[in-house]
Design an enzyme around this catalytic site. Structure first.
Site, PDB file in Angstrom:
ATOM      1  CB  VAL A   1      -0.979  -0.033   1.199  1.00 41.94           C
ATOM      2  CG1 VAL A   1      -0.280   0.223   2.521  1.00 41.94           C
ATOM      3  CG2 VAL A   1      -2.121   0.937   0.998  1.00 41.94           C
TER       4      VAL A   1
ATOM      5  CB  ALA B   1      -4.588   8.231   0.139  1.00 46.50           C
ATOM      6  CG  ASP B   2      -3.529   2.092  -2.669  1.00 51.35           C
ATOM      7  OD1 ASP B   2      -4.360   2.247  -3.574  1.00 51.35           O
ATOM      8  OD2 ASP B   2      -3.111   0.963  -2.316  1.00 51.35           O
ATOM      9  CB  THR B   3      -7.768   2.454   1.204  1.00 53.59           C
ATOM     10  OG1 THR B   3      -7.586   3.803   1.631  1.00 53.59           O
ATOM     11  CG2 THR B   3      -8.413   1.662   2.339  1.00 53.59           C
TER      12      THR B   3
ATOM     13  CB  ALA C   1      -0.023   4.079   2.140  1.00 53.40           C
TER      14      ALA C   1
END
Length: 265
Positions: A88, A118-120, A157
């Site tokens: 992530v 962002a990354d989920t 992240a």
């Protein structure tokens, strides 16, 4: 003539639009946060490297309402065999770098003040990174697995990048963080409830197959960690990143304005 004592009472007029019960007034929106950090960014370029309406809404809640939405077009094709934390973080970093590089030389608008990416991901108890459901049957199976396993983890992240005033390598400041939240579905959630939720279509386009900020909240028994992290952006951590990355830029300016120290020679 009718005795006034037994005269029928005059009929009450039917309620008019003026006398009928009125709907309650709309909820009053809170005033924006009066924080130096937020105020500094109100009239500067803040770019969100994401098309997620949920992330945009979360940032708007704290006063960042003039975001530029510039989603990264890079393919997200890192191997799922990477540890979730690393997967992530690398994905969010790639998004931030891609958008930052493309906007750095924007001659019309100028360089950005901050780029946020962002990354989920949703990770099952067995360590599997869950994608969006491929079909209704896959969606039901995914939610049953999350219910039966007891709990799963959500990682987000966040990466913040800002240009430095000097040409010092690499020319930008970068800060990142990864937040983890444990989510537990109710073990007593029935198959009927899962099917009813699937048919709302709310979770059809979401990794893990549910939205905790919507109807999907009925599936969740409790969480350990940040709620907005599960939505897609931990606000407290994001504000801390922005403050850090802008602080590095300001330190560069201070260093430049100080100049060389006086020499006794």
């Amino acid at each position: 003539m009718t005795d006034a004592k037994y005269a029928p009472a005059p009929a009450e007029p039917p309620p008019s639009y003026e006398t009928a019960a009125q709907p309650p007034p709309p909820l009053r929106l809170p005033l924006p946060l009066d924080l130096p950090l937020i105020n500094t960014l109100r009239d500067r370029r803040v770019i969100l490297a994401s098309a997620s309406p949920r992330r945009k809404q979360l940032l708007a809640q704290i006063g960042l309402t003039k975001l530029e939405i510039k989603p990264s077009t890079l393919p997200e094709n890192l191997p799922k065999s990477l540890p979730p934390f690393e997967y992530v973080l690398q994905t969010a970093t790639q998004k931030a770098m891609h958008v930052y590089s493309s906007e750095l030389d924007n001659t019309e608008l100028g360089e950005p003040a901050v780029v946020l990416a962002a990354d989920t991901i949703v990770v099952s108890l067995s360590g599997q990174v869950l994608e969006k459901p491929r079909s209704e049957a896959d969606h039901i199976a995914m939610l049953k697995m999350l219910r039966n396993s007891g709990y799963h983890r959500v990682y987000t992240a966040v990466v913040a990048m800002a240009p430095l005033a000097s040409a010092r390598h690499p020319g930008y400041a970068s800060e990142s963080t990864v937040e983890e939240t444990t989510v537990r579905f109710g073990r007593d959630t029935s198959d009927e409830m899962l099917l009813a939720y699937v048919r709302t279509r709310e979770g059809a386009d979401k990794a893990g197959g549910y939205a905790i900020q919507g109807v999907g909240a009925i599936l969740v028994e409790r969480i350990e960690g940040s709620w907005d992290n599960v939505v897609g952006l931990p606000l407290r951590a994001t504000l801390e990143l922005i403050e850090k990355v802008l602080g590095q830029s300001e330190e560069e300016l201070d260093d430049e304005s100080a100049g060389p120290e006086d020499s006794d020679e």
